[in-house]
Design a protein around this motif. Structure first.
Motif, mmCIF file in Angstrom:
data_model
loop_
_atom_site.group_PDB
_atom_site.id
_atom_site.type_symbol
_atom_site.label_atom_id
_atom_site.label_comp_id
_atom_site.label_asym_id
_atom_site.label_seq_id
_atom_site.Cartn_x
_atom_site.Cartn_y
_atom_site.Cartn_z
ATOM 1 N N LYS A 5 0.807 -1.333 0.092
ATOM 2 C CA LYS A 5 0.171 0.008 0.081
ATOM 3 C C LYS A 5 0.884 1.325 0.056
ATOM 4 C CE LYS A 5 -3.575 2.253 2.719
ATOM 5 N NZ LYS A 5 -4.349 2.505 3.695
ATOM 6 N N ILE A 6 1.965 1.390 0.834
ATOM 7 C CA ILE A 6 2.906 2.372 0.776
ATOM 8 C C ILE A 6 3.449 2.534 -0.360
ATOM 9 C CG2 ILE A 6 4.796 3.260 2.184
ATOM 10 C CD1 ILE A 6 3.682 2.028 4.568
ATOM 11 N N LYS A 7 4.071 1.539 -1.066
ATOM 12 C CA LYS A 7 4.655 1.563 -2.318
ATOM 13 C C LYS A 7 3.846 2.084 -3.413
ATOM 14 C CE LYS A 7 6.363 -2.722 -2.488
ATOM 15 N NZ LYS A 7 7.169 -3.843 -3.016
ATOM 16 N N SER A 8 2.656 1.502 -3.309
ATOM 17 C CA SER A 8 1.624 2.104 -4.404
ATOM 18 C C SER A 8 1.350 3.670 -4.252
ATOM 19 C CB SER A 8 0.418 1.559 -4.088
ATOM 20 O OG SER A 8 -0.681 2.083 -4.880
ATOM 21 N N GLN A 9 1.322 4.276 -2.791
ATOM 22 C CA GLN A 9 1.340 5.641 -2.677
ATOM 23 C C GLN A 9 2.412 6.342 -3.125
ATOM 24 O OE1 GLN A 9 0.335 5.416 1.398
ATOM 25 N NE2 GLN A 9 -1.839 5.278 1.218
ATOM 26 N N LEU A 10 3.699 5.783 -3.023
ATOM 27 C CA LEU A 10 4.628 6.598 -3.190
ATOM 28 C C LEU A 10 4.812 6.670 -4.735
ATOM 29 C CD1 LEU A 10 7.396 4.999 -0.950
ATOM 30 C CD2 LEU A 10 6.825 7.399 -0.988
ATOM 31 N N ARG A 11 4.725 5.580 -5.515
ATOM 32 C CA ARG A 11 4.542 5.520 -6.927
ATOM 33 C C ARG A 11 3.690 6.515 -7.502
ATOM 34 N NH1 ARG A 11 7.108 1.425 -9.769
ATOM 35 N NH2 ARG A 11 8.012 -0.297 -8.337
ATOM 36 N N THR A 12 2.444 6.724 -6.856
ATOM 37 C CA THR A 12 1.408 7.546 -7.568
ATOM 38 C C THR A 12 1.904 8.988 -7.387
ATOM 39 O OG1 THR A 12 -0.396 6.118 -6.622
ATOM 40 C CG2 THR A 12 -1.128 8.448 -7.044
ATOM 41 N N GLY A 13 2.457 9.403 -6.487
ATOM 42 C CA GLY A 13 3.042 10.759 -6.230
ATOM 43 C C GLY A 13 4.378 10.927 -7.342
ATOM 44 N N VAL A 14 5.144 9.890 -7.431
ATOM 45 C CA VAL A 14 6.119 10.221 -8.307
ATOM 46 C C VAL A 14 5.831 10.242 -9.798
ATOM 47 C CG1 VAL A 14 8.391 8.722 -9.100
ATOM 48 C CG2 VAL A 14 7.843 9.163 -6.568
ATOM 49 N N LEU A 15 4.966 9.268 -9.850
ATOM 50 C CA LEU A 15 4.335 8.998 -11.365
ATOM 51 C C LEU A 15 3.823 10.303 -11.930
ATOM 52 C CD1 LEU A 15 3.669 7.259 -13.752
ATOM 53 C CD2 LEU A 15 1.172 7.056 -12.617
ATOM 54 N N GLU A 16 3.021 11.295 -11.220
ATOM 55 C CA GLU A 16 2.700 12.374 -11.794
ATOM 56 C C GLU A 16 3.842 13.553 -12.176
ATOM 57 O OE1 GLU A 16 -0.276 16.153 -10.656
ATOM 58 O OE2 GLU A 16 -0.597 14.170 -9.740
ATOM 59 N N TYR A 17 4.759 13.365 -11.136
ATOM 60 C CA TYR A 17 6.160 14.026 -11.318
ATOM 61 C C TYR A 17 6.854 13.644 -12.658
ATOM 62 C CZ TYR A 17 10.801 16.029 -10.307
ATOM 63 O OH TYR A 17 11.735 16.495 -10.378
ATOM 64 N N CYS A 18 7.089 12.527 -12.879
ATOM 65 C CA CYS A 18 7.466 11.624 -13.909
ATOM 66 C C CYS A 18 7.023 12.091 -15.189
ATOM 67 C CB CYS A 18 7.770 10.284 -13.914
ATOM 68 S SG CYS A 18 8.996 9.930 -12.461
ATOM 69 N N VAL A 19 5.713 11.888 -15.216
ATOM 70 C CA VAL A 19 4.955 12.426 -16.436
ATOM 71 C C VAL A 19 5.149 13.955 -17.018
ATOM 72 C CG1 VAL A 19 2.381 12.909 -17.130
ATOM 73 C CG2 VAL A 19 3.265 10.700 -16.200
ATOM 74 N N MET A 20 5.148 14.576 -15.912
ATOM 75 C CA MET A 20 5.551 16.101 -16.114
ATOM 76 C C MET A 20 6.937 16.438 -16.742
ATOM 77 S SD MET A 20 2.889 18.000 -13.434
ATOM 78 C CE MET A 20 3.474 19.577 -13.976
ATOM 79 N N GLN A 21 7.789 15.519 -16.263
ATOM 80 C CA GLN A 21 9.191 15.646 -16.589
ATOM 81 C C GLN A 21 9.360 15.490 -18.074
ATOM 82 O OE1 GLN A 21 12.024 16.961 -15.526
ATOM 83 N NE2 GLN A 21 11.384 17.222 -13.290
ATOM 84 N N ILE A 22 8.609 14.389 -18.454
ATOM 85 C CA ILE A 22 8.668 13.808 -19.948
ATOM 86 C C ILE A 22 8.110 14.806 -20.829
ATOM 87 C CG2 ILE A 22 7.654 12.075 -21.337
ATOM 88 C CD1 ILE A 22 8.069 9.985 -19.077
ATOM 89 N N LEU A 23 7.151 15.255 -20.342
ATOM 90 C CA LEU A 23 6.452 16.480 -21.112
ATOM 91 C C LEU A 23 7.211 17.862 -21.073
ATOM 92 C CD1 LEU A 23 2.698 15.967 -19.778
ATOM 93 C CD2 LEU A 23 3.388 15.402 -22.018
ATOM 94 N N ARG A 24 7.979 17.879 -20.118
ATOM 95 C CA ARG A 24 8.806 19.086 -20.099
ATOM 96 C C ARG A 24 9.899 19.214 -21.364
ATOM 97 N NH1 ARG A 24 12.446 20.490 -14.832
ATOM 98 N NH2 ARG A 24 12.432 22.628 -15.049
ATOM 99 N N ARG A 25 10.168 17.752 -21.748
ATOM 100 C CA ARG A 25 10.839 17.912 -23.075
ATOM 101 C C ARG A 25 10.505 18.283 -24.162
ATOM 102 N NH1 ARG A 25 11.862 11.437 -22.051
ATOM 103 N NH2 ARG A 25 12.565 11.900 -19.490
ATOM 104 N N GLY A 26 9.183 18.550 -24.220
ATOM 105 C CA GLY A 26 8.654 19.141 -25.617
ATOM 106 C C GLY A 26 7.387 18.142 -25.892
ATOM 107 N N GLU A 27 6.824 18.175 -27.132
ATOM 108 C CA GLU A 27 5.419 17.514 -27.536
ATOM 109 C C GLU A 27 5.851 16.107 -27.502
ATOM 110 O OE1 GLU A 27 4.731 19.557 -31.125
ATOM 111 O OE2 GLU A 27 4.047 21.315 -30.271
ATOM 112 N N VAL A 28 4.757 15.592 -26.861
ATOM 113 C CA VAL A 28 4.909 14.000 -26.767
ATOM 114 C C VAL A 28 3.557 13.249 -27.060
ATOM 115 C CG1 VAL A 28 6.731 12.495 -25.698
ATOM 116 C CG2 VAL A 28 5.678 14.479 -24.456
ATOM 117 N N TYR A 29 3.463 12.109 -27.551
ATOM 118 C CA TYR A 29 2.294 11.342 -27.711
ATOM 119 C C TYR A 29 2.305 10.561 -26.129
ATOM 120 C CZ TYR A 29 2.462 12.175 -32.866
ATOM 121 O OH TYR A 29 2.284 12.887 -33.827
#
Length: 123
Positions: A5-29
């Motif tokens: 449960k704790i690992k899942s909660q950690l991943r959820t927060g990190v996931l949003e951050y990582c998605v935004m990092q990927i999008l920071r590079r520019g336009e992506v599908y």
């Protein structure tokens, strides 16, 4: 298990951050985001990304345009908005602070456990 449960909660927060990092590079599908997150083992199923992207769009952090793909079918092309760019910069600062603090706490814990183990061996 509580650890799962704790690992899942950690991943959820990190996931949003990582998605935004990927999008920071520019336009992506979305498929490119999914591929990278699967490769990094941050997600197990791709369906979690679409609701996240829609929520980021509703929060005016992400925008998209429809572009024609190589197969002629339209695909959404995502990118951060100006607000999204500002948000990820602020998140970077928080990430660095949290990461440093967590590392210091873990290091101190490891050192104290090592000392306690050595003390127990001597007794």
């Amino acid at each position: 298990m509580i650890a799962e449960k704790i690992k899942s909660q950690l991943r959820t927060g990190v996931l949003e951050y990582c998605v935004m990092q990927i999008l920071r590079r520019g336009e992506v599908y979305a498929s490119d985001i999914i591929d990278e997150l699967l490769e990094e083992d941050l997600i197990k199923v791709e369906g979690i990304i679409y609701p996240l992207l829609m929520r980021l769009k509703q929060e005016n952090l992400v925008q998209y345009e429809w572009n024609e793909a190589q197969n002629g079918l339209p695909k959404k092309h995502y990118q951060l908005t100006e607000s999204g760019q500002n948000t990820i910069k602020a998140l970077d600062e928080t990430w660095i602070e949290i990461n440093k603090s967590a590392k210091r706490i873990k290091k101190k814990t490891d050192e104290e456990l090592k000392t306690a183990k050595e003390t127990n061996k001597e007794n």
